[in-house]
Structures are given as C-alpha cells and as structure tokens.
Write an enzyme that holds these catalytic residues in place. Structure first.
Site, short mmCIF file in Angstrom:
data_model
loop_
_atom_site.label_atom_id
_atom_site.label_comp_id
_atom_site.label_asym_id
_atom_site.label_seq_id
_atom_site.Cartn_x
_atom_site.Cartn_y
_atom_site.Cartn_z
N ARG A 209 0.84 -1.20 0.00
CA ARG A 209 0.00 0.00 0.00
C ARG A 209 0.87 1.25 0.00
O ARG A 209 0.57 2.24 -0.68
CB ARG A 209 -0.90 0.01 1.23
CG ARG A 209 -1.95 -1.08 1.19
CD ARG A 209 -2.80 -1.06 2.46
NE ARG A 209 -3.68 -2.22 2.45
CZ ARG A 209 -3.85 -3.05 3.46
NH1 ARG A 209 -3.23 -2.84 4.61
NH2 ARG A 209 -4.66 -4.09 3.34
N PHE A 225 -11.24 -5.46 -5.93
CA PHE A 225 -11.19 -6.30 -4.73
C PHE A 225 -10.73 -5.43 -3.56
O PHE A 225 -9.75 -5.72 -2.88
CB PHE A 225 -10.25 -7.50 -4.93
CG PHE A 225 -10.52 -8.31 -6.17
CD1 PHE A 225 -11.48 -9.29 -6.16
CD2 PHE A 225 -9.81 -8.07 -7.35
CE1 PHE A 225 -11.75 -10.06 -7.30
CE2 PHE A 225 -10.07 -8.81 -8.49
CZ PHE A 225 -11.03 -9.81 -8.48
N ASP A 247 -15.81 -3.91 -5.00
CA ASP A 247 -15.82 -5.16 -4.26
C ASP A 247 -17.20 -5.79 -4.40
O ASP A 247 -18.19 -5.09 -4.63
CB ASP A 247 -15.49 -4.93 -2.77
CG ASP A 247 -14.97 -6.19 -2.08
OD1 ASP A 247 -13.74 -6.33 -1.91
OD2 ASP A 247 -15.81 -7.05 -1.71
N SER A 248 -17.26 -7.12 -4.23
CA SER A 248 -18.56 -7.79 -4.34
C SER A 248 -19.32 -7.77 -3.02
O SER A 248 -20.48 -8.13 -2.97
CB SER A 248 -18.35 -9.24 -4.79
OG SER A 248 -17.51 -9.90 -3.88
N ALA A 277 -15.67 -8.09 -10.02
CA ALA A 277 -14.50 -7.46 -10.64
C ALA A 277 -14.18 -8.09 -12.01
O ALA A 277 -13.69 -7.40 -12.91
CB ALA A 277 -13.29 -7.58 -9.72
N ASP A 294 -6.27 -7.22 -6.47
CA ASP A 294 -5.90 -8.04 -5.30
C ASP A 294 -7.01 -9.06 -5.01
O ASP A 294 -7.70 -8.98 -3.99
CB ASP A 294 -5.67 -7.12 -4.09
CG ASP A 294 -5.18 -7.88 -2.87
OD1 ASP A 294 -4.62 -8.99 -3.03
OD2 ASP A 294 -5.34 -7.36 -1.74
N CYS A 334 -2.60 -14.26 -3.98
CA CYS A 334 -2.32 -14.75 -2.62
C CYS A 334 -2.57 -16.25 -2.56
O CYS A 334 -2.82 -16.79 -1.48
CB CYS A 334 -3.13 -13.98 -1.59
SG CYS A 334 -4.90 -14.11 -1.82
N1 SAH Z 1 -7.18 -5.45 -1.28
C1 SAH Z 1 -7.85 -5.69 -0.03
C2 SAH Z 1 -7.98 -7.17 0.27
C3 SAH Z 1 -8.74 -7.95 -0.79
S1 SAH Z 1 -9.40 -9.45 -0.21
C4 SAH Z 1 -7.13 -4.97 1.09
O1 SAH Z 1 -6.05 -4.44 0.86
O2 SAH Z 1 -7.64 -4.94 2.21
C5 SAH Z 1 -10.39 -9.91 -1.53
C6 SAH Z 1 -11.69 -9.14 -1.65
O3 SAH Z 1 -12.29 -9.54 -2.88
C7 SAH Z 1 -12.72 -9.37 -0.58
O4 SAH Z 1 -13.10 -8.13 -0.02
C8 SAH Z 1 -13.94 -10.00 -1.30
O5 SAH Z 1 -15.18 -9.49 -0.82
C9 SAH Z 1 -13.71 -9.54 -2.71
N2 SAH Z 1 -14.23 -10.37 -3.81
C10 SAH Z 1 -14.25 -11.70 -3.91
N3 SAH Z 1 -14.70 -12.08 -5.12
C11 SAH Z 1 -14.95 -10.94 -5.80
C12 SAH Z 1 -15.41 -10.66 -7.13
N4 SAH Z 1 -15.68 -11.64 -7.98
N5 SAH Z 1 -15.54 -9.37 -7.51
C13 SAH Z 1 -15.25 -8.37 -6.65
N6 SAH Z 1 -14.80 -8.57 -5.40
C14 SAH Z 1 -14.65 -9.85 -4.98
#
Ligand code: SAH
Length: 391
Positions: A209, A225, A247-248, A277, A294, A334
């Site tokens: 970040r 995400f 985000d979803s 996403a 992410d 990850c």
């Molecule tokens: N970048 C974030 C962590 C991401 S964790 C940080 O720095 O805190 C992954 C995230 O993706 C979660 O919040 C989850 O709700 C979201 N997610 C999972 N599948 C998704 C999709 N298909 N489209 C959008 N978001 C999604």
C-alpha cells in the site's frame, strides 16, 4: 506423549528442519490418549530428533515446534511470542498499531496466527495440537501485558481438514468493540474483528500500500477487490486524482466508505462500486492510469492451479486493456500454489494477448511481520508485480 518413528527414506526433510511430518513418512505411531497434543519424533535409528504438535486426523501428523527437548508449556510459548513481539517492535513504525504478531511456521509456531489490532489480539488456531494447547497460548499472550482482550476467530477449511469445529469468541479479558480503531502508516482504519474477513484486515499488504501511495500522485485509480478500502485510502493519501473502489461485498464497501471518511477523503472524486471485478474489468468503458488487482486466492489446492491461472490471466488481460498509455498495474496473487515464476508467466501471457508491452517496476511480497521459514517454503503465499505498460 504420543511417539512417531520416521521411515528411513522419508526422514531427511525433517532432519533438515522441515516442520511437517506427513502420515506417509511415519513408520510407526504410538498414541497417548491422556496427553495427545505433543508428540516426540524419532528417526529410523530410534534417535530423538524433534517434538511437535500432534494431529492424528490430519495428513500432516506432526508439526515440529522444537528441535531440543524443551517442555511445551506456557513458558515455551511465552519465549517464542516474546521474540516475535520484540522483532515487530524493532521493525515496525510507531504509526502502525495493527500487525501480525505470530505468523505460524514463520515464527516457529505452526498452526497459530495472532494479529494485533491496537489493544486487542485476535487468534486463529489451525491445528488439532495447537487447539489443545489453547489455554497455554492464551496464558502466554496474557503475560505480555499488551492487550485488553484476546479474541478467537478459528474458522475455515484448514480447521475442517484437522477435524476441528469453528470456534469464535472471547478468550481472555474484554470483548472487542464492534469496530477497533487502528493506525497503519499513519492512516486510520476501522476493523471489525468479529465479522470481518480473515481476522478483520489484510495486514499483509501494508508495504505494498505504501508503494501504491508512491505511484498514485495525479493518477486515476481503479482498486479492484478493495475490501475495506485500504489501497484506496493510501492512493488518495499519495495524491490520486480519482479512486474507484470495487468489491462484491456490501459490508466491505460500507467499511471502505467509513475508512475514506476517517482519513478525510469522504468527498474526494471517485466511487464505491458493488460488483463482480471479473465482469467490471472486461466491460467497463473507462480507462485508468493505475489499476490494483488483489483478488482472493483463486487456487486453494494444487489441482486448482490450471483453473486459477485462467482466472488470473483474465483479470490481468482485461486490466491491461483498460490502462491508459504509460499506465501502471499492481497485481497480486495470494494463492500459495501459484509461485512467483508461474504468476509472472501468467501475467506475461495476459500482456501478449492484450497486445501491450509491459515492464516490471518491482516484485512485491509480504512485510516483515509475515516472516516465512526458510525450511517451510509452503508458508509463502502473497506475491505481486508492479508493472508499467509502454503505450
Ligand atoms: N485489497 C484488499 C484485500 C482484498 S481481499 C485490502 O487491501 O484490504 C479480496 C476481496 O475480494 C474481498 O473483499 C472480497 O469481498 C472480494 N471479492 C471476492 N470475489 C470478488 C469478485 N468476484 N468481484 C469483486 N470482489 C470480490
């Protein structure tokens, strides 16, 4: 205590310090119904070599804790935890009150995660042996005198594989408030340790970040995400012109909104979008200067790697297509089963198909409070690439 004898042809990884002993590597196992948590491990010549957590129902029968005949008790945990704490206190900025205190094998405590959020600790016990030693671990954590309360969030697939039920609740001291206020690199965040994802916050992205903040000046940013908006907050902090967070999860976006507000970016240009996403990066008619990808782990098992590679390729291909000339893509995986070299190949395939020429600015990984044991490369999961597209 239970005793495990290794097969002669399977003992060398353990002798070199790998902490996991698989069922296929054991010649013979003796149970001890009364004290089942900790097992002694002997080589094929019946020499004592290690002592570790016993998981009779798991494919990983023993996770080694000690290579000397130490008693595995509260004082043992207190020694290991104090060493981990002093490392964090030396290495992390005072403007960060949220960090991983214990990173399982990386802190030589397999099956244990402890995250610190200000005055609260949040624990996850992932193996049967560690679960049985919970009260010793909690007593050791309490003896540090750094927390008002210790909370447990032991849930998920790994628990199932160990034959353990989910366990969530207060372990010691005060119950955490609904939202804990923490600071990370001087930015403010609210963390919901009861219901948030993982233990409430993605502590492993802190350094990345900071890097995104450096890239963000005057850029239009898409944060895919976004979870609770941490990359978005840093992007604004770094001077981004506009940030779209996607985000979803509605709950994640509500937290993101709160976190933007806390840092003074409530009215800043951009939006919070609830959506998929994968669909957004493909279909949007917008272009951005900086995109962060992410996603959650797309490969949970080795057998998922091919399908996951397809998912990562799709995301990166469409993100590259929606980057402005000279734009930047900061992309992560990850998934433990997706090593950096494979991830880089997948992203290369995406660049070729997107018809863009791309350079690596930096390879990214986890921060110092997420150490990985040299003897346990399986503990390595977060990797990322910061990329620049030529035109
Ligand atoms: N970048 C974030 C962590 C991401 S964790 C940080 O720095 O805190 C992954 C995230 O993706 C979660 O919040 C989850 O709700 C979201 N997610 C999972 N599948 C998704 C999709 N298909 N489209 C959008 N978001 C999604």
């Amino acid at each position: 205590m239970p005793v495990v004898y290794l097969k002669k042809d399977r003992q060398s990884p353990v002798l070199r310090g790998h902490p996991w002993i698989f069922s296929g590597a054991t010649e013979r196992e003796e149970e001890d119904g009364e004290n089942p948590a900790v097992a002694d491990v002997f080589d094929a010549g019946k020499n004592w070599i290690a002592r570790g957590l016993h998981s009779p129902k798991s494919q990983i029968r023993v996770r080694v804790l000690a290579w000397e005949k130490e008693r595995i008790d509260r004082d043992f945990f207190a020694r290991r935890i104090r060493a981990a704490l002093s490392l964090r206190q030396r290495l992390l900025a005072v403007s960060t009150s949220a960090y991983r205190l214990i990173n399982a094998e990386g802190d030589f405590l397999p099956g244990l995660i402890v995250d610190r959020y200000g005055d609260f600790l949040v624990c996850q016990f992932f193996t049967a042996g560690m679960d049985r030693l919970k009260s010793e671990v909690v007593a050791a954590l309490s003896s540090l005198d750094i927390a008002k309360g210790i909370f447990e969030r032991s849930e998920g697939r790994v628990r199932d594989e160990e034959g353990l039920e989910a366990s969530v609740g207060v372990l010691a001291g005060e119950a955490p408030p609904d939202f804990i206020a923490v600071e990370e690199s001087s930015f403010k965040f609210r963390v919901n340790v009861r219901q948030g994802q993982k233990t409430g916050f993605f502590l492993d992205q802190r350094d990345n970040r900071v890097f995104v903040a450096r890239l963000a000046r005057d850029q239009t940013v898409l944060n895919c995400f976004s979870y609770s908006g941490a990359f978005s907050v840093y992007a604004f902090g770094g001077g981004a012109r506009e940030v779209v967070s996607l985000d979803s999860s509605m709950r994640a976006l509500e937290l993101a909104e709160k976190n933007l507000e806390l840092n003074g970016f409530a009215g800043a240009p951009g939006e919070l979008l609830k959506g998929d996403a994968f669909a957004y990066v493909k279909e949007t008619d917008r272009r951005f200067d900086l995109i962060v990808l992410d996603p959650p782990a797309l490969a949970h098992r080795r057998t998922d790697v091919a399908a996951a590679s397809g998912g990562y390729k799709f995301l990166n291909l469409h993100a590259l297509r929606h980057l402005n000339p000279g734009g930047l893509l900061v992309t992560f995986s990850c998934s433990q089963h997706m090593p950096m070299d494979l991830f880089q190949k997948v992203v290369f395939g995406a660049a070729v198909d997107a018809g863009r020429k791309v350079a690596i600015l930096k390879r990214l990984g986890p921060p110092v409070d997420h150490p990985v044991s040299l003897h346990h490369p399986e503990g390595e999961y977060l990797k990322g690439l910061a990329l620049r597209a030529l035109d």
